[in-house]
Design a protein around this motif. Structure first.
Motif, PDB file in Angstrom:
ATOM      1  N   PRO A  29      45.096  32.197  34.663  1.00  0.00           N
ATOM      2  CA  PRO A  29      44.797  30.905  34.043  1.00  0.00           C
ATOM      3  C   PRO A  29      43.350  30.467  34.232  1.00  0.00           C
ATOM      4  O   PRO A  29      42.898  29.523  33.569  1.00  0.00           O
ATOM      5  CB  PRO A  29      45.755  29.945  34.756  1.00  0.00           C
ATOM      6  CG  PRO A  29      46.016  30.584  36.074  1.00  0.00           C
ATOM      7  CD  PRO A  29      45.998  32.064  35.824  1.00  0.00           C
ATOM      8  N   LEU A  30      42.595  31.154  35.110  1.00  0.00           N
ATOM      9  CA  LEU A  30      41.215  30.759  35.400  1.00  0.00           C
ATOM     10  C   LEU A  30      40.185  31.654  34.728  1.00  0.00           C
ATOM     11  O   LEU A  30      38.984  31.390  34.841  1.00  0.00           O
ATOM     12  CB  LEU A  30      40.980  30.769  36.918  1.00  0.00           C
ATOM     13  CG  LEU A  30      41.917  29.884  37.754  1.00  0.00           C
ATOM     14  CD1 LEU A  30      41.581  30.017  39.228  1.00  0.00           C
ATOM     15  CD2 LEU A  30      41.831  28.434  37.312  1.00  0.00           C
ATOM     16  N   SER A  31      40.607  32.690  34.032  1.00  0.00           N
ATOM     17  CA  SER A  31      39.665  33.651  33.456  1.00  0.00           C
ATOM     18  C   SER A  31      38.855  33.062  32.317  1.00  0.00           C
ATOM     19  O   SER A  31      39.380  32.331  31.462  1.00  0.00           O
ATOM     20  CB  SER A  31      40.401  34.892  32.938  1.00  0.00           C
ATOM     21  OG  SER A  31      40.804  35.719  33.982  1.00  0.00           O
ATOM     22  N   GLY A  32      37.570  33.425  32.289  1.00  0.00           N
ATOM     23  CA  GLY A  32      36.708  33.114  31.157  1.00  0.00           C
ATOM     24  C   GLY A  32      36.601  31.639  30.858  1.00  0.00           C
ATOM     25  O   GLY A  32      36.769  30.766  31.716  1.00  0.00           O
ATOM     26  N   THR A  33      36.320  31.352  29.593  1.00  0.00           N
ATOM     27  CA  THR A  33      36.170  29.972  29.126  1.00  0.00           C
ATOM     28  C   THR A  33      37.298  29.575  28.185  1.00  0.00           C
ATOM     29  O   THR A  33      37.233  28.545  27.535  1.00  0.00           O
ATOM     30  CB  THR A  33      34.815  29.812  28.411  1.00  0.00           C
ATOM     31  OG1 THR A  33      34.728  30.750  27.334  1.00  0.00           O
ATOM     32  CG2 THR A  33      33.658  30.059  29.371  1.00  0.00           C
ATOM     33  N   ALA A  53      45.208  25.465  26.520  1.00  0.00           N
ATOM     34  CA  ALA A  53      45.972  25.487  25.269  1.00  0.00           C
ATOM     35  C   ALA A  53      45.911  26.866  24.607  1.00  0.00           C
ATOM     36  O   ALA A  53      46.919  27.364  24.085  1.00  0.00           O
ATOM     37  CB  ALA A  53      45.444  24.430  24.309  1.00  0.00           C
ATOM     38  N   GLN A  54      44.747  27.494  24.653  1.00  0.00           N
ATOM     39  CA  GLN A  54      44.605  28.822  24.065  1.00  0.00           C
ATOM     40  C   GLN A  54      45.403  29.859  24.844  1.00  0.00           C
ATOM     41  O   GLN A  54      46.009  30.761  24.260  1.00  0.00           O
ATOM     42  CB  GLN A  54      43.124  29.208  24.016  1.00  0.00           C
ATOM     43  CG  GLN A  54      42.325  28.416  23.002  1.00  0.00           C
ATOM     44  CD  GLN A  54      40.829  28.670  23.121  1.00  0.00           C
ATOM     45  OE1 GLN A  54      40.261  28.653  24.215  1.00  0.00           O
ATOM     46  NE2 GLN A  54      40.185  28.904  21.991  1.00  0.00           N
ATOM     47  N   LYS A  55      45.415  29.734  26.159  1.00  0.00           N
ATOM     48  CA  LYS A  55      46.196  30.667  26.969  1.00  0.00           C
ATOM     49  C   LYS A  55      47.695  30.465  26.721  1.00  0.00           C
ATOM     50  O   LYS A  55      48.470  31.429  26.711  1.00  0.00           O
ATOM     51  CB  LYS A  55      45.867  30.504  28.444  1.00  0.00           C
ATOM     52  CG  LYS A  55      44.466  30.989  28.828  1.00  0.00           C
ATOM     53  CD  LYS A  55      44.275  30.930  30.326  1.00  0.00           C
ATOM     54  CE  LYS A  55      42.920  31.502  30.723  1.00  0.00           C
ATOM     55  NZ  LYS A  55      41.822  30.560  30.513  1.00  0.00           N
ATOM     56  N   THR A  56      48.099  29.216  26.530  1.00  0.00           N
ATOM     57  CA  THR A  56      49.509  28.944  26.201  1.00  0.00           C
ATOM     58  C   THR A  56      49.880  29.583  24.868  1.00  0.00           C
ATOM     59  O   THR A  56      50.962  30.169  24.722  1.00  0.00           O
ATOM     60  CB  THR A  56      49.761  27.430  26.152  1.00  0.00           C
ATOM     61  OG1 THR A  56      49.466  26.870  27.432  1.00  0.00           O
ATOM     62  CG2 THR A  56      51.207  27.131  25.793  1.00  0.00           C
ATOM     63  N   LEU A  57      48.972  29.487  23.888  1.00  0.00           N
ATOM     64  CA  LEU A  57      49.197  30.124  22.587  1.00  0.00           C
ATOM     65  C   LEU A  57      49.316  31.633  22.739  1.00  0.00           C
ATOM     66  O   LEU A  57      50.188  32.266  22.124  1.00  0.00           O
ATOM     67  CB  LEU A  57      48.059  29.772  21.630  1.00  0.00           C
ATOM     68  CG  LEU A  57      48.082  30.482  20.262  1.00  0.00           C
ATOM     69  CD1 LEU A  57      49.340  30.109  19.485  1.00  0.00           C
ATOM     70  CD2 LEU A  57      46.821  30.142  19.470  1.00  0.00           C
ATOM     71  N   LEU A  58      48.467  32.229  23.575  1.00  0.00           N
ATOM     72  CA  LEU A  58      48.528  33.669  23.813  1.00  0.00           C
ATOM     73  C   LEU A  58      49.866  34.067  24.425  1.00  0.00           C
ATOM     74  O   LEU A  58      50.489  35.048  24.012  1.00  0.00           O
ATOM     75  CB  LEU A  58      47.393  34.088  24.751  1.00  0.00           C
ATOM     76  CG  LEU A  58      46.045  34.422  24.145  1.00  0.00           C
ATOM     77  CD1 LEU A  58      45.034  34.699  25.247  1.00  0.00           C
ATOM     78  CD2 LEU A  58      46.161  35.613  23.214  1.00  0.00           C
ATOM     79  N   ARG A  59      50.305  33.295  25.417  1.00  0.00           N
ATOM     80  CA  ARG A  59      51.581  33.591  26.055  1.00  0.00           C
ATOM     81  C   ARG A  59      52.724  33.517  25.050  1.00  0.00           C
ATOM     82  O   ARG A  59      53.565  34.426  24.977  1.00  0.00           O
ATOM     83  CB  ARG A  59      51.828  32.596  27.187  1.00  0.00           C
ATOM     84  CG  ARG A  59      53.134  32.836  27.958  1.00  0.00           C
ATOM     85  CD  ARG A  59      53.541  31.591  28.723  1.00  0.00           C
ATOM     86  NE  ARG A  59      53.830  30.484  27.791  1.00  0.00           N
ATOM     87  CZ  ARG A  59      53.939  29.215  28.160  1.00  0.00           C
ATOM     88  NH1 ARG A  59      53.756  28.865  29.420  1.00  0.00           N
ATOM     89  NH2 ARG A  59      54.203  28.281  27.262  1.00  0.00           N
ATOM     90  N   ASP A  60      52.749  32.450  24.256  1.00  0.00           N
ATOM     91  CA  ASP A  60      53.835  32.279  23.288  1.00  0.00           C
ATOM     92  C   ASP A  60      53.797  33.362  22.218  1.00  0.00           C
ATOM     93  O   ASP A  60      54.846  33.859  21.783  1.00  0.00           O
ATOM     94  CB  ASP A  60      53.747  30.890  22.645  1.00  0.00           C
ATOM     95  CG  ASP A  60      54.013  29.769  23.645  1.00  0.00           C
ATOM     96  OD1 ASP A  60      54.529  30.064  24.744  1.00  0.00           O
ATOM     97  OD2 ASP A  60      53.682  28.612  23.328  1.00  0.00           O
ATOM     98  N   THR A  61      52.583  33.732  21.789  1.00  0.00           N
ATOM     99  CA  THR A  61      52.439  34.792  20.793  1.00  0.00           C
ATOM    100  C   THR A  61      52.943  36.117  21.356  1.00  0.00           C
ATOM    101  O   THR A  61      53.663  36.868  20.680  1.00  0.00           O
ATOM    102  CB  THR A  61      50.976  34.937  20.363  1.00  0.00           C
ATOM    103  OG1 THR A  61      50.536  33.716  19.775  1.00  0.00           O
ATOM    104  CG2 THR A  61      50.806  36.074  19.371  1.00  0.00           C
TER     105      THR A  61
END
Length: 293
Positions: A13-17, A21-29
């Motif tokens: 959850p701390l990687s990059g910039t 919300a974008q990480k949540t989208l990645l997980r759901d995708t």
């Protein structure tokens, strides 16, 4: 009906910039596409250093077919450590600052496309390596690049602009050191890189001819150079022509030792490490990792 093949996504959850919300989208995708592709899917957020290694090791023990590392080079390194010499393949979803291994392998830098590649790609065998038993998959090194890695790790904000500013300031403070190579020859070097992949990240190519599956590392040495050459060498670094410089020297190796007087600063895939005894031992591990391409 046969059991579905299991796949795990490890998300830092701390990687990059990338935003939450974008990480949540990645997980759901990932969960949606994995289910549609017939996988039994699970996604877990890391909570502490080394957590990705713990999660990946558990996945190997449970015979997961694929483990996706969603993060930067550090997350990918932690995950891949546990997958070496196993039948579980690594999927890379790069959302870090440099993304060196992903760039070398031609993995999409768009995270959504990288998720798709990791779920549909086929396993390909690549090499990995160790420096004093610290695994690395892209590059490890000492001298200037390690000096910058240690300085960059202290910055409150990540990303390419911060790295460039850190490297610029470090250049003026850094002094090339003496390194004893393989117990025989002492050299004063600006930096030394052991390259499994060809670049550090951000298309900075230290070893333009490196082959990640040939059973060798490229040992790349940069001799000290005049300040007025820095701009030209930086240009060559990003144009895959650094190996044509008179200040660069390279050779293919399987093992190497480097010694310094006093503690040695090194990095493994950009992660800063200090070797108190001043001795680095490097070796290649041929054909030791499956990557999804």
């Amino acid at each position: 009906m046969s059991a579905r093949s299991a796949v795990l996504a490890i998300i830092n959850p701390l990687s990059g910039t990338t935003s939450v919300a974008q990480k949540t989208l990645l997980r759901d995708t990932f969960l949606r596409q994995a289910d549609a592709s017939g996988f039994a899917a699970e996604a877990v957020l890391t909570t502490h250093p080394g957590h990705a290694t713990e999660l990946a090791a558990a996945a190997v023990a449970q015979s997961y077919s694929r483990v996706l590392a969603i993060g930067g080079d550090g997350t990918i390194n932690e995950t891949a450590q546990a997958l070496r010499r196993s039948g579980t393949a690594l999927g890379i979803v790069p959302i870090g600052s440099g993304n060196g291994l992903a760039r070398h392998l031609g993995i999409p830098l768009n995270p959504l496309k990288a998720v798709e590649r990791a779920l549909t790609g086929r396993p390909v065998v690549i090499d990995s390596a160790e420096i004093n038993e610290h695994p690395f998959f892209c590059t490890a090194g000492l001298g200037f690049e390690a000096y910058v890695a240690h300085a960059f790790a202290q910055q409150p904000v990540r990303g390419l602009p911060t790295y460039v500013r850190t490297a610029f300031r470090a250049y003026w403070a850094y002094r090339p050191g003496l390194f004893l190579l393989n117990g025989r020859e002492e050299r004063r070097l600006f930096s030394m890189t052991f390259a499994n992949a060809g670049q550090f990240g951000n298309n900075a190519w230290m070893a333009p001819t490196a082959n990640i599956a040939d059973g060798y590392l490229e040992q790349c040495e940069m001799r000290p150079f005049p300040a007025q050459m820095a701009g030209m060498l930086a240009w060559r670094l990003f144009n895959k022509t650094l190996n044509r410089s008179a200040y660069w020297q390279g050779q293919s190796i399987k093992t190497a030792t480097v010694q310094t007087e006093g503690p040695m600063l090194i990095h493994a895939d950009g992660e800063p490490i200090t070797l108190p005894n001043g001795r680095a031992e490097v070796r290649i591990l041929p054909g030791s990792l499956l990557v999804l391409l």
